[in-house]
Write an enzyme that holds these catalytic residues in place. Structure first.
Site, PDB file in Angstrom:
ATOM      1  N   GLY A   1      34.009  36.515  43.590  1.00 36.10           N
ATOM      2  CA  GLY A   1      33.461  36.086  42.302  1.00 36.10           C
ATOM      3  C   GLY A   1      33.736  37.201  41.305  1.00 36.10           C
ATOM      4  O   GLY A   1      33.530  38.384  41.609  1.00 36.10           O
ATOM      5  N   ARG A   4      42.231  42.454  43.800  1.00 35.84           N
ATOM      6  CA  ARG A   4      42.263  41.058  43.357  1.00 35.84           C
ATOM      7  C   ARG A   4      42.658  41.098  41.887  1.00 35.84           C
ATOM      8  O   ARG A   4      41.846  41.421  41.032  1.00 35.84           O
ATOM      9  CB  ARG A   4      40.891  40.392  43.564  1.00 35.84           C
ATOM     10  CG  ARG A   4      40.483  40.423  45.022  1.00 35.84           C
ATOM     11  CD  ARG A   4      39.785  39.216  45.534  1.00 35.84           C
ATOM     12  NE  ARG A   4      40.334  37.934  45.236  1.00 35.84           N
ATOM     13  CZ  ARG A   4      39.587  36.825  45.152  1.00 35.84           C
ATOM     14  NH1 ARG A   4      38.279  36.890  45.311  1.00 35.84           N
ATOM     15  NH2 ARG A   4      40.149  35.651  44.898  1.00 35.84           N
ATOM     16  N   ASP A  44      37.377  33.395  35.621  1.00 36.82           N
ATOM     17  CA  ASP A  44      37.822  34.722  36.067  1.00 36.82           C
ATOM     18  C   ASP A  44      38.429  35.510  34.925  1.00 36.82           C
ATOM     19  O   ASP A  44      38.544  36.725  34.988  1.00 36.82           O
ATOM     20  CB  ASP A  44      38.807  34.591  37.223  1.00 36.82           C
ATOM     21  CG  ASP A  44      38.058  34.219  38.480  1.00 36.82           C
ATOM     22  OD1 ASP A  44      37.709  33.034  38.626  1.00 36.82           O
ATOM     23  OD2 ASP A  44      37.766  35.129  39.279  1.00 36.82           O
TER      24      ASP A  44
HETATM   25  O1  MRU Z   1      38.373  33.549  44.653  1.00 36.56           O
HETATM   26  P1  MRU Z   1      36.957  33.676  44.195  1.00 36.56           P
HETATM   27  O2  MRU Z   1      35.985  32.980  45.062  1.00 36.56           O
HETATM   28  O3  MRU Z   1      36.578  35.108  43.907  1.00 36.56           O
HETATM   29  O4  MRU Z   1      36.944  32.918  42.791  1.00 36.56           O
HETATM   30  C1  MRU Z   1      35.761  32.822  42.063  1.00 36.56           C
HETATM   31  C2  MRU Z   1      35.871  31.918  40.906  1.00 36.56           C
HETATM   32  O5  MRU Z   1      36.915  31.397  40.600  1.00 36.56           O
HETATM   33  C3  MRU Z   1      34.645  31.726  40.062  1.00 36.56           C
HETATM   34  O6  MRU Z   1      34.664  30.476  39.448  1.00 36.56           O
HETATM   35  C4  MRU Z   1      34.611  32.811  39.003  1.00 36.56           C
HETATM   36  O7  MRU Z   1      34.641  34.083  39.564  1.00 36.56           O
HETATM   37  C5  MRU Z   1      33.511  32.741  38.026  1.00 36.56           C
HETATM   38  S1  MRU Z   1      31.863  32.551  38.577  1.00 36.56           S
HETATM   39  C6  MRU Z   1      31.376  33.956  39.334  1.00 36.56           C
END
Ligand code: MRU
Length: 357
Positions: free
Chosen positions: A56, A98, A243
């Site tokens: 997240g 990431r 993100d």
């Molecule tokens: O790959 P992830 O699980 O880290 O992706 C998370 C998301 O795409 C969420 O929608 C985003 O971080 C916003 S909400 C915390």
């Protein structure tokens, strides 16, 4: 966030630091096991981010900020030149864990700016610990405000569709889109959530877990069922996180967001993006975005839990491991009805450089 353990309801944050140890709710084990994963070095923290034990956008940014504090402590007794060279390398390592979510970059850059005010490495350690703590607190506060600002968008009655996990597990506490759902629930509204599974990593299992802790009525749906429910008239609003939000209003979020936005527009359903200002990138342009690609085995295998043996098992689904696994996509601004930050509700046409307060 509420966590029900053995009939008791406890209050947890998703990530916090005690001494040199970072504690995080291990998201690779939920919803089957509630475990706190502890990292004692920056290397372990970077690995936890790569393995998505924490995930997240804001949550990984906070973990990386704490990780920089750990690194500063690890290098505390080196001479300053060597200390700063290693800190630059550690920063790069965190940025590469990431690459798509901008919170990580924004928070790490903020950490470095604060740390560079130090005159000695030991002074830098103190600054790093304090600044990372401030970043974490501010994220929790921002997410709470997103929920309070956005809660009136949810009405009694039909379903609220959400994608990925945008809850406390993706932040320090409360969540982004899920914070809105949480605070609408606290207003005693009667609605239910349609939580997409979010193939391939199945963040929907985390959303379902969080909604269960709060007793919020919900149904998990296959990603490809979303259009069916929208067309049927069962969806009042779509709420997602981000993100990275660009100045022109384009939103980079979990793969499948663009599909949902297209379906929402087709069915005249409001499509709302909720994110703290740390998820905003006023510099990059849409064509510059780097979309993270993850291991193809996230698609060709499934990881499930064997209750009898109390262990996780990997099951192969395909005769091949040749698969494509981009984990984010880009939703154009003109599909987005509103963007909600901790400070404001932003309406189109978007020009965030001018609109942000
Ligand atoms: O790959 P992830 O699980 O880290 O992706 C998370 C998301 O795409 C969420 O929608 C985003 O971080 C916003 S909400 C915390």
């Amino acid at each position: 966030m509420k966590v029900k353990i053995d009939g008791r309801t406890l209050n947890y944050r998703n990530v916090w630091m005690e001494g040199k140890t970072i504690n995080m709710i291990d998201q690779t084990r939920l919803p089957f096991e509630f475990r706190i994963h502890k990292t004692n070095s920056y290397k372990e923290t970077a690995e936890a981010i790569r393995r998505m034990q924490i995930r997240g956008a804001p949550a990984i940014g906070v973990a990386a900020s704490y990780g920089l504090a750990q690194a500063s402590l690890e290098f505390k007794y080196l001479e300053p030149k060597k200390f700063w060279k290693l800190m630059e390398e550690v920063t790069q390592e965190f940025l590469n864990t990431r690459p798509t979510a901008v919170d990580l970059r924004n928070m790490v850059v903020r950490m470095l700016m604060a740390m560079k005010k130090a005159e000695t490495p030991p002074q830098c350690v103190e600054i790093a610990f304090n600044e990372s703590q401030r970043i974490a607190e501010e994220n929790a506060e921002a997410c709470k405000n997103i929920g309070l600002l956005g809660r009136n968008l949810i009405r009694n009655g039909k379903g609220v569709l959400t994608h990925c996990n945008t809850g406390a597990l993706g932040t320090v506490d409360y969540g982004t889109a899920l914070s809105i759902i949480r605070f609408a629930h606290y207003q005693n509204k009667s609605f239910y959530v349609l939580a997409t599974e979010t193939r391939p990593w199945l963040q929907g299992r985390l959303t379902s877990w969080e909604l269960t802790q709060e007793d919020i009525k919900h149904y998990v749906i296959a990603d490809n069922a979303a259009g069916y429910y929208m067309k049927k008239g069962d969806v009042q609003i779509v709420l997602v996180g981000a993100d990275r939000i660009l100045s022109n209003g384009d939103v980079i979020n979990k793969i499948g967001t663009y599909t949902l936005a297209t379906l929402a527009r087709e069915n005249k359903i409001p499509f709302i993006v909720a994110a703290p200002t740390t998820s905003i990138d006023l510099n990059l342009k849409t064509e510059d975005i780097r979309i993270e690609e993850r291991d193809s085995r996230e698609i060709t295998s499934l990881r499930g839990y064997n209750k009898e043996k109390h262990e996780f098992q990997i099951i192969k689904l395909y005769p091949t491991d040749q698969a494509k696994n981009p984990v984010f996509d880009i939703t154009p601004a003109n599909y987005i009805s509103k963007i909600i930050t901790e400070n404001q509700i932003i309406e189109p046409p978007y020009n965030l450089k001018k609109q942000l307060i």
